[in-house]
Design an enzyme around this catalytic site. Structure first.
Site, PDB file in Angstrom:
ATOM      1  N   ASN A 159      48.520 -20.456  -0.256  1.00 14.81           N
ATOM      2  CA  ASN A 159      47.355 -20.115   0.550  1.00 14.81           C
ATOM      3  C   ASN A 159      46.586 -19.040  -0.191  1.00 14.81           C
ATOM      4  OD1 ASN A 159      45.695 -19.291   3.000  1.00 14.81           O
ATOM      5  ND2 ASN A 159      46.954 -20.905   3.890  1.00 14.81           N
ATOM      6  N   TRP A 160      45.939 -18.129   0.544  1.00 19.18           N
ATOM      7  CA  TRP A 160      45.063 -17.159  -0.125  1.00 19.18           C
ATOM      8  C   TRP A 160      45.817 -16.137  -0.991  1.00 19.18           C
ATOM      9  CZ3 TRP A 160      45.632 -12.001   0.517  1.00 19.18           C
ATOM     10  CH2 TRP A 160      46.391 -11.582   1.600  1.00 19.18           C
ATOM     11  N   ASN A 164      37.194 -26.318   2.912  1.00 19.58           N
ATOM     12  CA  ASN A 164      37.289 -27.666   3.465  1.00 19.58           C
ATOM     13  C   ASN A 164      35.957 -28.130   4.037  1.00 19.58           C
ATOM     14  OD1 ASN A 164      38.518 -25.500   5.426  1.00 19.58           O
ATOM     15  ND2 ASN A 164      37.371 -26.954   6.685  1.00 19.58           N
ATOM     16  N   GLY A 175      34.471 -18.735   7.714  1.00 18.44           N
ATOM     17  CA  GLY A 175      34.229 -19.288   9.049  1.00 18.44           C
ATOM     18  C   GLY A 175      34.163 -20.792   9.062  1.00 18.44           C
ATOM     19  N   ARG A 225      39.547  -8.893   1.989  1.00 20.53           N
ATOM     20  CA  ARG A 225      40.223  -8.996   0.690  1.00 20.53           C
ATOM     21  C   ARG A 225      39.980  -7.790  -0.215  1.00 20.53           C
ATOM     22  NH1 ARG A 225      42.500 -12.334   3.436  1.00 20.53           N
ATOM     23  NH2 ARG A 225      41.935 -14.513   3.462  1.00 20.53           N
ATOM     24  N   ASP A 272      42.487 -29.356   6.334  1.00 22.83           N
ATOM     25  CA  ASP A 272      42.181 -27.928   6.291  1.00 22.83           C
ATOM     26  C   ASP A 272      42.823 -27.258   5.078  1.00 22.83           C
ATOM     27  OD1 ASP A 272      41.138 -25.444   7.089  1.00 22.83           O
ATOM     28  OD2 ASP A 272      42.955 -24.930   8.189  1.00 22.83           O
ATOM     29  N   THR A 325      33.392 -20.186   1.235  1.00 18.76           N
ATOM     30  CA  THR A 325      33.751 -19.588  -0.062  1.00 18.76           C
ATOM     31  C   THR A 325      34.633 -18.369   0.182  1.00 18.76           C
ATOM     32  OG1 THR A 325      31.560 -18.575   0.080  1.00 18.76           O
ATOM     33  CG2 THR A 325      31.794 -20.457  -1.371  1.00 18.76           C
TER      34      THR A 325
END
Lengths: 349, 518
Positions: free
Chosen positions: B378-379, B249, B179, B119, B292, B230
């Protein structure tokens, strides 16, 4: 960088190894290079692939192993030929998921794991369970930090060597190196089967619906019978697809839309989304969409001609979506409708 | 022994100065000093040289090709004193922000880990920090890209990896972990920017009986292995001295038989004291998540008005399809709404959290659920524009079938997934934070999802599904400008002004693209 150079040299030494010294010379070199830090035997309790031995030698070099490039090449040849892994490789996640963990993580030898199953059944299963997930009497090895950091028994072997009471009443220190190796592969197989893509990673039973109710939905509220017929396009559909695939196919019949196992053909004959574009000066042209955004539209018509327009307020673009009814149904199905439809379609053998 | 590729040093290098900490407290204009532009996460720039009236004249200024890196380009560059700092998995670059010329390139020799993306970096003074897929936090000298130190941020053998951008709060370099293949706890850590020493670590899930949140787990084994990665870059309110962290999650991800309860503090927004790592409040966006979805979207901080009174607010458009507005001093819920239609909750509790419908949790024979695993978003980061009062989010409406594959009473890892279904469309939703309802929605013709940025020029920058970098009118959603980059926008755009010229920078494919009014 130095390590990279070494590995490159090792590859060269390995592939260019035309005049192979005899086995005795190889073993002598192995003992010379590796015997300075540990007994050579302790390094060969497991069988490994050439790549794995190469990685291991790289690790030893990083830890201070001394030798020339030629000597390391001889060691690699010796280990690969005498302690190579020729059996079947167990499940490993593929693609991006396969990157998880360290590059040198344990690779399961499926034959060893099969042998290890017998050791597990006779010495471990009562406490650690069928899938190594633990019981009231023994820990969950799938959540064991030690097992995930283990490489070919290096940590498991050290643990068992200390003496761990086994279900036969004996001590784990009595296990042979081969048994530890096999057990280690079996446990890693249990670890990896929890990962995405593993052999247990597929739908179990989707045939829980009521076929009669499914037929009623097909002919009634679902309005499926308006386009499909059990004696026409759907004749024998259950012989063509397994049940999970059937479920995926009616939810989204686009090519590749319904995922699952089984099935054949169909993609090339699948209905296509088309666009009908009407310029202000007319006439309308219909074709396969090649580009469609807020600014441009491009299609190829049935004759193979390419057409493109800049989008303007007076350029009319209509999407002809043969899957629109299926998309709409996604917003309407109850789970019972979905399961009943699978049960009904499964009767169309 | 680490491979270090230092390509060349230009004369401009000697003009490279460190980050003035004062820039962290100012609107991003000549500097874009943190992942989101500033601590608020708004991704809003006060620059207006490029605006609705002239954006159609914006043109390409330069392109920097990275020549291909694993995991693509998902980072948002930082811009400090005329230099862009950029990262991808195992790589970091310094690039002249005016010309796109490379100043240096650092390559990390990886030992593994998922290379899904990176990121971005963080900068503190003269030092750059970024995470590697093989679980290291690496500090470089921004002047020449030479490694200063690296420290372990996680255990690669436990299938953790690094992807998130760190954030610097005073003398804390704060970094999350990624992960979710194994049942391991998520956490966020603070490191000393000088030497990488661990200052504190906050675990998302309780680590022993009696810890806060332990009552929401069935037993100690479940909570200790309960996940909550995180993945998102935290935001920060300097006045309240609160760090806002969103959490992932719970584990096992899909098969959930062995983790009955709400599973705190997964799927949540938590406010931490950045000096101590102590939690001050929490709000759970997805209790007992089984899809998820997590809640690791950007917790966006903005000033607003509620019932006629000014309030310090936090907005989150969550992957589960819900939009939340909270009082960021207390965590109390003000607004809960759906920004795309969903079918997984029975309703909303008094505290503002959705109530999961057990029938829509994954089933052995499948449950038809919307959103799908990809989420309603999403991200890719959203943006909030204080001039329009709108919260913009890249949204999708998709259905899929969630299955349980692992029917064991003690499932591990994932134990299931979603399959099939269809995406019914992607859009930009412009949400009025006061009502939680969209004021406008712009549906993409060909899908697509990218990060967003808005500006005082009344522009909203985004990517569509047809490989266009697009500027929309932030008030109306009208498309005003585009450039087809040949591949989809893959990060969140950013902007800065140098020498009187406003640049807009975005990543697509293997390249970084800069546009300006030249």
């Amino acid at each position: 960088m130095m390590r990279l150079l070494f590995i490159a040299g090792l590859l060269f030494a390995g592939t260019g190894y035309a005049q192979q010294p005899d086995l005795a010379k190889q073993r002598e070199t192995f003992q010379k290079v590796c015997g300075g830090c540990h007994t050579p035997e302790s390094a060969v309790t497991t069988r490994r692939s050439r790549d794995q031995w190469q990685e291991e030698i790289g690790r030893m070099v990083a830890n201070g192993a001394k030798g020339t490039e030629e000597e390391f090449g001889i060691v690699l040849e010796y280990l690969t030929s005498q302690f190579g892994r020729t059996g079947r490789t167990g499940f490993m996640p593929q693609g991006m998921l396969g990157e998880a963990g360290a590059k040198d993580k344990h690779v399961v030898d499926a034959d060893a794991a099969d042998r290890g199953r017998k050791v597990w059944a006779s010495e471990c299963i009562d406490c650690h369970g069928t899938a190594a997930r633990g019981t009231d009497k023994g820990s969950n090895l799938v959540r064991s930090d030690m097992m995930w950091s283990d490489r070919y028994g290096d940590r498991l072997g050290a643990f068992l060597k200390k003496g761990h009471k086994m279900q036969s009443g004996g001590t784990s220190a009595s296990l042979t190196a081969a048994q530890v190796n096999d057990l280690d592969h079996f446990i890693h197989e249990r670890l990896y089967e929890t990962l995405r893509g593993s052999p247990i990673f597929h739908p179990q039973d989707v045939l829980t619906g009521n076929a009669k109710d499914g037929a009623a939905y097909f002919n009634g509220a679902g309005k499926c019978a308006g386009c499909h017929s059990p004696t026409g396009d759907l004749k024998g559909i259950a012989s063509k697809y397994d049940a999970p695939t059937l479920q995926g196919r009616f939810l989204n019949p686009r090519p590749m839309g319904g995922r699952g196992r089984g099935g054949r053909g169909g993609a090339s004959r699948a209905p296509q989304v088309t666009l009908t574009v009407t310029p202000p000066s007319g006439p309308s042209i219909t074709g396969t969409p090649l580009a469609l955004d807020d600014f441009n539209v491009a299609i190829r018509d049935a004759q193979g001609e390419y057409h493109t327009w800049k989008r303007t307020p007076d350029l009319k673009v209509v999407t002809n979506n043969p899957y629109a009814a299926h998309d709409q149904l996604l917003t309407e199905y109850t789970d019972k409708n979905m399961h009943d439809l699978v049960a009904y379609l499964e009767t169309l053998k | 022994m680490r491979a270090l590729a230092l390509v060349f040093l230009s004369a401009a290098l000697f003009a490279q100065d460190g980050l003035n900490p004062a820039k962290l407290m100012q609107p991003p204009t000549d500097t874009w000093p943190v992942y989101h532009g500033d601590y608020s996460g708004r991704r809003y720039s006060t620059l207006d040289k490029i605006n609705t009236g002239n954006v159609k004249h914006m043109t390409l200024a330069w392109v920097y090709p990275t020549r291909g890196v694993q995991g693509g380009l998902k980072a948002t560059p930082l811009e400090i004193n005329g230099v862009l700092y950029y990262t991808a998995p195992d790589h970091a670059w310094a690039i002249d922000a005016r010309s796109g010329h490379e100043l240096w390139h650092f390559a990390w020799q990886s030992k593994g880990g998922i290379h899904i993306g990176n990121r971005g970096p963080a900068v503190y003074g003269n030092w750059l920090y970024f995470l590697t897929p093989d679980c290291n936090i690496v500090s470089l000298n921004i002047k020449d890209g030479k490694e200063r130190w690296h420290k372990t941020n996680c255990d690669l053998d436990q299938f953790y990896y690094g992807s998130v951008a760190p954030v610097v709060i005073r003398n804390h370099v704060i970094a999350g972990v990624s992960g979710d293949d194994l049942d391991r706890p998520g956490y966020i850590s603070s490191y000393d920017p000088e030497n990488g020493a661990l200052q504190w670590r906050w675990y998302v899930v309780p680590q022993k009986k009696g810890d806060p949140g332990a009552e929401t787990w069935p037993n100690e084994d479940a909570m200790k292995h309960g996940g909550g990665m995180t993945w998102q870059v935290p935001t920060y309110d300097p006045e309240l001295n609160l760090l806002y962290v969103t959490t992932g999650n719970p584990q096992p991800v899909i098969a959930h038989k062995n983790r009955e309860g709400d599973n705190l503090y997964t799927g949540s927004i938590v406010a931490l004291n950045p000096d101590t790592g102590k939690m001050v409040w929490h709000f759970q966006a997805s209790p007992h998540d089984t899809h998820d979805w997590d809640a690791t979207q950007v917790p966006v901080l903005f000033e607003g008005e509620v019932e006629g009174k000014p309030r310090k607010l936090l907005g989150l458009a969550a992957r589960n399809g819900y939009f939340f507005v909270l009082d960021r001093a207390t965590g109390k819920n003000i607004v809960t709404s759906q920004y795309v239609p969903t079918n997984w909750a029975k309703g909303v509790a008094k505290n503002g959290t959705p109530i999961p419908d057990p029938a829509k949790m994954p089933q052995i024979d499948g449950a038809l659920v919307t959103p799908n695993q990809g989420g309603a978003t999403n991200w890719p980061p959203p943006t909030f524009n204080p001039k329009t009062g709108l919260f913009y989010v890249p949204a999708s409406r998709a259905y899929s079938v969630y299955y349980i594959f692992d029917t064991d009473d003690n499932p591990q890892g994932w134990g299931g997934t979603d399959r099939g279904g269809a995406n019914l469309g992607s859009s930009i939703e412009a949400i009025d934070y006061k009502t939680g309802k969209a004021r406008w929605s712009h549906k993409w013709e060909s899908g697509g999802r990218s990060g967003l940025m808005s500006t005082a020029g009344n522009l909203l920058f985004c990517g569509d599904g047809a490989n266009n970098f697009v500027a929309l009118n932030a008030t109306t959603g009208e498309p005003l400008w585009h450039a087809n980059l040949g591949t989809a926008v893959s990060n969140g755009p950013m902007t800065y002004e140098l020498d009187g010229t406003q640049y807009v920078v975005v990543a697509a494919g293997d390249s970084i693209w800069a546009f300006a009014m030249l």
